[in-house]
Design an enzyme around this catalytic site. Sequence first.
Site, PDB file in Angstrom:
ATOM      1  N   GLU A 100      -0.240  35.611  56.300  1.00 55.44           N
ATOM      2  CA  GLU A 100       0.741  35.517  57.188  1.00 55.44           C
ATOM      3  C   GLU A 100       2.176  35.597  57.222  1.00 55.44           C
ATOM      4  O   GLU A 100       2.697  34.841  56.305  1.00 55.44           O
ATOM      5  CB  GLU A 100       0.041  34.294  58.337  1.00 55.44           C
ATOM      6  CG  GLU A 100       0.202  34.662  59.809  1.00 55.44           C
ATOM      7  CD  GLU A 100      -1.016  35.958  59.956  1.00 55.44           C
ATOM      8  OE1 GLU A 100      -0.450  37.062  60.013  1.00 55.44           O
ATOM      9  OE2 GLU A 100      -2.117  35.436  60.028  1.00 55.44           O
ATOM     10  N   SER A 159      -3.009  54.544  82.187  1.00 56.19           N
ATOM     11  CA  SER A 159      -3.958  53.563  81.412  1.00 56.19           C
ATOM     12  C   SER A 159      -4.884  52.903  82.260  1.00 56.19           C
ATOM     13  O   SER A 159      -4.581  52.228  83.348  1.00 56.19           O
ATOM     14  CB  SER A 159      -2.922  52.709  80.670  1.00 56.19           C
ATOM     15  OG  SER A 159      -3.800  51.384  79.982  1.00 56.19           O
ATOM     16  N   GLY A 186      -2.427  40.310  74.219  1.00 50.50           N
ATOM     17  CA  GLY A 186      -1.562  39.001  74.182  1.00 50.50           C
ATOM     18  C   GLY A 186      -2.518  38.157  73.530  1.00 50.50           C
ATOM     19  O   GLY A 186      -2.251  36.896  73.209  1.00 50.50           O
ATOM     20  N   ALA A 187      -3.602  38.653  72.676  1.00 53.02           N
ATOM     21  CA  ALA A 187      -4.583  37.701  72.011  1.00 53.02           C
ATOM     22  C   ALA A 187      -4.238  37.748  70.728  1.00 53.02           C
ATOM     23  O   ALA A 187      -5.171  37.073  69.744  1.00 53.02           O
ATOM     24  CB  ALA A 187      -5.939  38.349  72.309  1.00 53.02           C
ATOM     25  N   LEU A 201      -4.391  40.184  68.558  1.00 57.75           N
ATOM     26  CA  LEU A 201      -5.122  41.156  67.777  1.00 57.75           C
ATOM     27  C   LEU A 201      -4.485  42.682  67.663  1.00 57.75           C
ATOM     28  O   LEU A 201      -5.278  43.648  67.514  1.00 57.75           O
ATOM     29  CB  LEU A 201      -6.577  41.293  68.733  1.00 57.75           C
ATOM     30  CG  LEU A 201      -7.146  39.888  68.762  1.00 57.75           C
ATOM     31  CD1 LEU A 201      -8.468  39.983  69.627  1.00 57.75           C
ATOM     32  CD2 LEU A 201      -7.628  39.392  67.250  1.00 57.75           C
ATOM     33  N   SER A 227      -2.906  44.984  69.993  1.00 54.51           N
ATOM     34  CA  SER A 227      -3.075  45.451  71.130  1.00 54.51           C
ATOM     35  C   SER A 227      -2.041  46.867  71.126  1.00 54.51           C
ATOM     36  O   SER A 227      -2.062  48.036  71.416  1.00 54.51           O
ATOM     37  CB  SER A 227      -3.287  44.968  72.332  1.00 54.51           C
ATOM     38  OG  SER A 227      -2.263  44.361  72.710  1.00 54.51           O
ATOM     39  N   SER A 228      -0.656  46.225  70.664  1.00 52.00           N
ATOM     40  CA  SER A 228       0.547  47.161  70.616  1.00 52.00           C
ATOM     41  C   SER A 228       0.231  48.268  69.494  1.00 52.00           C
ATOM     42  O   SER A 228       0.449  49.349  69.649  1.00 52.00           O
ATOM     43  CB  SER A 228       1.560  46.447  70.600  1.00 52.00           C
ATOM     44  OG  SER A 228       1.831  45.058  71.434  1.00 52.00           O
ATOM     45  N   GLU A 259       8.203  50.292  67.586  1.00 49.98           N
ATOM     46  CA  GLU A 259       8.094  49.251  68.050  1.00 49.98           C
ATOM     47  C   GLU A 259       9.491  48.471  67.898  1.00 49.98           C
ATOM     48  O   GLU A 259      10.076  47.808  68.692  1.00 49.98           O
ATOM     49  CB  GLU A 259       6.922  48.208  67.442  1.00 49.98           C
ATOM     50  CG  GLU A 259       6.767  46.869  67.881  1.00 49.98           C
ATOM     51  CD  GLU A 259       5.610  46.331  68.277  1.00 49.98           C
ATOM     52  OE1 GLU A 259       4.270  47.176  68.114  1.00 49.98           O
ATOM     53  OE2 GLU A 259       5.296  45.187  68.390  1.00 49.98           O
ATOM     54  N   ASP A 293       0.464  45.453  61.085  1.00 51.43           N
ATOM     55  CA  ASP A 293      -0.583  45.616  62.310  1.00 51.43           C
ATOM     56  C   ASP A 293      -0.416  47.115  62.380  1.00 51.43           C
ATOM     57  O   ASP A 293      -1.730  47.710  62.399  1.00 51.43           O
ATOM     58  CB  ASP A 293      -0.046  45.477  63.525  1.00 51.43           C
ATOM     59  CG  ASP A 293       0.380  43.675  63.556  1.00 51.43           C
ATOM     60  OD1 ASP A 293      -0.101  42.959  62.490  1.00 51.43           O
ATOM     61  OD2 ASP A 293       1.092  43.366  64.288  1.00 51.43           O
TER      62      ASP A 293
END
Length: 401
Positions: A46, A80, A137-138, A140, A142-143, A175, A187
Amino acid sequence: MKQTPTQRADGSGPVRRDLAAEFRTTFGRSPEVGWSAPGRVNIIGEYMDLNESFVLPIAISLTTRTMAAARADRALVMRSFHSDAGDGPGPVVVPLDNAALPAGWAAYPASVALALEASGYPVPGADLLIDSDVPVGAGLSSSAALECSVAGALCTLAGLDLPPMDLARLARRAENDFVGVPCGIMDQAASMCCRDARALLLDTRDLAVQQVPFDLDAAGLGLLVVDTRVKHELGSSAYALRWEACQLAAKTLGVRALRDVPADQAEASLRSLAGVWDGEVLKRARHVLTEQARVLRVVDVLRAGHPAAMGPELFAGHASLRDDFEVSCAELDAVVEAAAGAGALGARMTGAGFGGSAIVLGERESLGAIEVAVRASFDDHGFAAPHCFPVTASAGAYRTL
Ligand code: GLA
């Protein structure tokens, strides 16, 4: 159009819309191309992509799907099913030649188009229809899933056949430079380059990739994601501060990045940092130097076919993120503590922290009891109920149409 994905009756996964049919309904014509890109969980490593070091993510089976058709004009017309825009009046329209980015989810696809063009890859205007089951927002990614599925679709429309890692770099550029969110390459690389039953060992300095066996099922193990459903608003400022502290530590030690401190000099380097800076810089560097060693040990046990042996490294990684890097929060700590108490082999927060998700490694048969214990602990703490679901190492992005 906002909707939550529904589970199949047997709980095996989300029921997905027929996106091609929805595209015809929305745009009155057929899509020309389609791409799917997954979210990820990081197994260990991390904040290592900010230190040019190693990360070890897996892709999960939750994906974002984009269908697209080229337009004659220079506009992106986007809709979306998985937006933070709620039931808007209609598609979001972004002229490609006007630099103003829309707010919310549509900034991501628009930024991908702008990043492609800024990198010398002209793209056509396009109608885009997007659906996703990666929760926002988890933690994981998503972006990244959204960026990668749109990057794939726009490149295919433009007749470009770029290698997956190039698409990942373009998605990250979108991003960083256009949405304006600081992040490393992990990511997007995970979303583009992961494989089924493999973890992706990525050297974030030279972007070299190795596929490491990650078949937990064969070892009688499972991995549970616990989405705490909280997002503490420290987000990108705290992220940027961590990055600065790491750079300061590297500069003080006379290396390009903390990655360059050899394992056998880690202790001495930390001692010399302690003489120059306050405890904060020292703690940040200590996380990075110990985490680097943890990633390599986890890779070793996975290659040796002993995935259960990574458990202690996951617990140690969490303690380091909590105490030294200081990016955990009460909810994430509660997951790890309750999981440990219920017999988990390992558990840690995953991603940037300050909320989001934790992962729990356990014997397959014990995951149910661990989940019950985590839920009970959340209840005791007065936290909202978490979302818990098992994940397996899944395929990276691919073309669907
Ligand atoms: C976020 C960023 C990644 C990485 C992680 C922390 O997910 O997007 O690049 O830095 O945080 O490991």
